[in-house]
Design a protein around this motif. Structure first.
Motif, short mmCIF file in Angstrom:
data_model
loop_
_atom_site.label_atom_id
_atom_site.label_comp_id
_atom_site.label_asym_id
_atom_site.label_seq_id
_atom_site.Cartn_x
_atom_site.Cartn_y
_atom_site.Cartn_z
N ILE A 32 0.83 -1.20 0.00
CA ILE A 32 0.00 0.00 0.00
C ILE A 32 0.87 1.25 0.00
O ILE A 32 0.58 2.23 -0.69
CB ILE A 32 -0.95 -0.02 1.21
N ARG A 33 1.96 1.20 0.76
CA ARG A 33 2.87 2.36 0.81
C ARG A 33 3.50 2.62 -0.55
O ARG A 33 3.69 3.77 -0.96
CB ARG A 33 3.95 2.12 1.86
N LEU A 34 3.83 1.54 -1.28
CA LEU A 34 4.49 1.70 -2.57
C LEU A 34 3.53 2.02 -3.70
O LEU A 34 3.80 2.86 -4.55
CB LEU A 34 5.27 0.42 -2.92
N PHE A 35 2.37 1.34 -3.70
CA PHE A 35 1.47 1.42 -4.85
C PHE A 35 0.12 2.04 -4.55
O PHE A 35 -0.71 2.18 -5.45
CB PHE A 35 1.25 0.02 -5.44
N GLY A 36 -0.12 2.39 -3.26
CA GLY A 36 -1.42 2.92 -2.91
C GLY A 36 -2.41 1.79 -2.63
O GLY A 36 -2.12 0.61 -2.86
N PRO A 37 -3.60 2.12 -2.13
CA PRO A 37 -4.60 1.09 -1.78
C PRO A 37 -5.28 0.54 -3.03
O PRO A 37 -6.47 0.75 -3.26
CB PRO A 37 -5.57 1.86 -0.88
N ASP A 38 -4.52 -0.16 -3.86
CA ASP A 38 -5.02 -0.68 -5.13
C ASP A 38 -5.43 -2.14 -4.96
O ASP A 38 -4.62 -2.96 -4.47
CB ASP A 38 -3.92 -0.57 -6.19
N PRO A 39 -6.64 -2.53 -5.36
CA PRO A 39 -7.07 -3.94 -5.24
C PRO A 39 -6.17 -4.91 -5.99
O PRO A 39 -6.15 -6.10 -5.69
CB PRO A 39 -8.49 -3.93 -5.83
N SER A 40 -5.43 -4.41 -6.98
CA SER A 40 -4.56 -5.29 -7.76
C SER A 40 -3.20 -5.50 -7.12
O SER A 40 -2.34 -6.20 -7.70
CB SER A 40 -4.38 -4.72 -9.18
N ASN A 41 -2.98 -4.92 -5.94
CA ASN A 41 -1.70 -5.12 -5.27
C ASN A 41 -1.46 -6.60 -5.01
O ASN A 41 -2.40 -7.37 -4.79
CB ASN A 41 -1.68 -4.37 -3.92
N PRO A 42 -0.19 -7.04 -5.01
CA PRO A 42 0.11 -8.45 -4.74
C PRO A 42 -0.40 -8.87 -3.36
O PRO A 42 -0.38 -8.09 -2.41
CB PRO A 42 1.64 -8.51 -4.80
N THR A 43 -0.85 -10.11 -3.26
CA THR A 43 -1.24 -10.70 -1.98
C THR A 43 -0.36 -11.91 -1.73
O THR A 43 0.37 -12.36 -2.61
CB THR A 43 -2.73 -11.12 -2.00
N LEU A 44 -0.44 -12.43 -0.52
CA LEU A 44 0.45 -13.52 -0.15
C LEU A 44 -0.30 -14.55 0.68
O LEU A 44 -0.75 -14.25 1.78
CB LEU A 44 1.66 -12.98 0.63
N GLY A 45 -0.45 -15.77 0.16
CA GLY A 45 -1.05 -16.86 0.92
C GLY A 45 -0.01 -17.61 1.71
O GLY A 45 1.20 -17.50 1.46
N GLU A 46 -0.45 -18.41 2.67
CA GLU A 46 0.49 -19.11 3.54
C GLU A 46 1.31 -20.14 2.77
O GLU A 46 2.51 -20.29 3.02
CB GLU A 46 -0.25 -19.78 4.69
N THR A 47 0.70 -20.82 1.81
CA THR A 47 1.44 -21.81 1.02
C THR A 47 2.55 -21.13 0.23
O THR A 47 3.69 -21.61 0.16
CB THR A 47 0.50 -22.54 0.06
N GLN A 48 2.22 -19.97 -0.34
CA GLN A 48 3.21 -19.21 -1.09
C GLN A 48 4.35 -18.75 -0.18
O GLN A 48 5.52 -18.79 -0.54
CB GLN A 48 2.53 -18.01 -1.75
N PHE A 49 3.99 -18.31 1.04
CA PHE A 49 4.99 -17.88 2.01
C PHE A 49 5.94 -19.03 2.33
O PHE A 49 7.17 -18.84 2.39
CB PHE A 49 4.28 -17.40 3.29
N ARG A 50 5.40 -20.24 2.51
CA ARG A 50 6.25 -21.40 2.80
C ARG A 50 7.18 -21.69 1.63
O ARG A 50 8.34 -22.07 1.81
CB ARG A 50 5.39 -22.63 3.09
N SER A 62 6.30 -11.91 -9.07
CA SER A 62 6.02 -10.76 -9.92
C SER A 62 6.94 -9.59 -9.59
O SER A 62 7.44 -9.48 -8.46
CB SER A 62 4.57 -10.32 -9.75
N PRO A 63 7.17 -8.69 -10.55
CA PRO A 63 8.01 -7.51 -10.27
C PRO A 63 7.51 -6.70 -9.09
O PRO A 63 8.30 -6.16 -8.31
CB PRO A 63 7.94 -6.71 -11.58
N GLU A 64 6.17 -6.60 -8.95
CA GLU A 64 5.61 -5.83 -7.82
C GLU A 64 5.96 -6.50 -6.50
O GLU A 64 6.33 -5.84 -5.52
CB GLU A 64 4.10 -5.69 -7.96
N SER A 65 5.85 -7.83 -6.44
CA SER A 65 6.19 -8.55 -5.21
C SER A 65 7.67 -8.38 -4.89
O SER A 65 8.06 -8.20 -3.73
CB SER A 65 5.85 -10.03 -5.36
N CYS A 66 8.50 -8.44 -5.93
CA CYS A 66 9.95 -8.25 -5.72
C CYS A 66 10.23 -6.85 -5.16
O CYS A 66 11.06 -6.68 -4.26
CB CYS A 66 10.70 -8.46 -7.02
N GLN A 67 9.54 -5.85 -5.69
CA GLN A 67 9.75 -4.48 -5.23
C GLN A 67 9.33 -4.33 -3.77
O GLN A 67 10.00 -3.65 -2.98
CB GLN A 67 8.95 -3.51 -6.11
#
Length: 441
Positions: A32-50, A62-67
């Protein structure tokens, strides 16, 4: 101690005590700090975190997640984060234990406070105030990104408690604490190069100061707005803000000192050398031995030490073209800083004064002396290279680009070092179009 982490990301999560839920909150907030409160911002599930922390990635996210990940841990690239852990700091277990003790204390305190139902214990407000004071006094030794996150966490906590009380005196105290956290957030945003956001946060702090009649906070916020203004190329606005703050009653000597230094800088930038020199003289006067409840009682980033004053006046002298005064003030800043305990020495002040000393020597065409003076700035870690240091370094780089230095080996080497130094700094990597003017903070 558990299994050895397979990735640097896992090691950092363990070090910072970020299990999935806390990591996901921080990841979302950073997005949110980087891209604003945009619904398309990357999300993170627990499986992905593992998968991320377990070294099971085939390709980068994705490039956004890397940033977002690189913003969460400035100084590391995403390739490093998903790679094997770097050499582990032998002090890491002590650091982890300290973090655990602090978290346990916070959790125990929150649990006790919950028993107070819809009221707030005075001990809770004391705890929030202690956290604010601690953060202000530790700010000089923290990367700006880390300080910003800590201040934002504190702001959220203060807001939560404001919603739980209707007692006027508690509301008043919490509003003042909110204003102080907003002021620290403004400074951190400025140090990261986010000038528009820094201005908005400083205005919020000023509103809290005005609403609560807490004049020192209002003056501090106006001073912050002033130096944001002259860094943005608005010296008349800077002068107006600082002079207005000087008209407030109830300010201590340190508040007056800070505002006089800002006035001097604005006058110098406007070309009014006589007024700038007069303001410098006033900033260096002993004062009336008066204190206030922010610049003195809280201190830290809200203070304005003698060495910071000397560094600021050195920069003002450079703007006026007075190499002799600039060198004297920069040297005084370094001497004053060296007389303090190591834990109280500010990397920002040391590097800023060193850069001013180097620039003053360049004005006397002493390139070798300038190179020697610059030595301390190369030691500043990338994540601690705040706007003031980057501005000063860039100003020297521009000076060394003058035609008379073309083809000369040492000026060319210094210019290349400065380009690399600024390139990896947060204001360049994170900030939006920082105007690197011929002034510094």
């Amino acid at each position: 101690m558990g299994d050895t982490p397979r990735t640097l990301l896992k090691w950092l999560c363990d070090r910072d005590r970020l299990p999935y839920r806390q990591f996901e909150k921080k990841f979302t907030a950073t997005g949110i700090r980087l891209f604003g409160p945009d619904p398309s911002n990357p999300t993170l599930g627990e499986t992905q975190f593992r998968r991320w922390t377990g070294g099971k990635l085939v390709t980068l996210p994705s490039p956004e997640s890397c940033q977002i990940l690189e913003a969460m841990w400035p100084g590391y690239t995403v390739e490093q984060l998903f790679g094997p852990p770097l050499e582990v700091d032998p002090q890491a277990p002590a650091f982890d234990l300290e973090e655990r003790v602090q978290m346990t204390a916070r959790e125990a305190h929150d649990g006790a406070d919950a028993t107070a139902a819809a009221s707030i214990s005075d001990n809770t407000i004391d705890e929030l105030r202690d956290q604010l004071v601690s953060l202000a006094r530790r700010y000089h030794g923290m990367p700006a990104a880390q300080a910003y996150e800590a201040a934002d966490d504190l702001r959220r906590e203060v807001e939560q408690h404001r919603d739980r009380t209707q007692i006027p005196v508690q509301q008043q105290t919490l509003m003042i604490l909110n204003g102080q956290t907003a002021a620290l957030l403004a400074v951190a945003a400025f140090d990261l190069g986010y000038f528009p956001s820094a201005r908005t946060l400083a205005r919020a702090a000023a509103v809290y100061g005005e609403s609560t009649r807490f004049v020192p906070l209002q003056a501090y916020a106006d001073g912050t707005l002033a130096y944001i203004a002259y860094h943005s190329g608005e010296p008349n606005e800077a002068l107006a803000k600082a002079q207005r703050a000087l008209g407030y009653s109830g300010l201590g000597d340190i508040a007056q000192r800070r505002l006089r230094a800002i006035v001097a800088r604005a006058y110098a930038y406007l070309g009014d050398v006589a007024s700038a020199r007069h303001a410098i003289q006033l900033s260096e006067d002993g004062g009336r031995d008066v204190r206030d409840d922010l610049h003195d009682a809280v201190g830290g980033e809200f203070g304005f030490s003698e060495e910071r004053l000397a560094m600021s006046n050195s920069t003002t002298a450079l703007i006026m073209g007075d190499a002799e005064q600039a060198e004297a003030e920069a040297g005084r800043a370094l001497v004053l800083l060296g007389g303090k305990a190591q834990s109280e020495q500010s990397t920002h002040v040391r590097a800023g004064a060193a850069a001013d000393l180097a620039h003053a020597r360049l004005l006397s065409d002493n390139v070798e002396g300038a190179a020697a003076a610059l030595t301390p700035i190369w030691e500043v870690p990338p994540e601690e290279r705040k706007t003031g240091i980057v501005v000063r370094a860039a100003r020297i780089g521009r000076y060394l680009a003058a035609p008379r230095y073309h083809g000369a080996q040492l000026p060319t080497e210094l210019r290349e070092q400065i380009e690399e130094f600024t390139r990896v700094s947060p204001p360049y990597r994170l900030g939006s179009a920082v105007p690197l003017l011929a002034i510094g903070s």
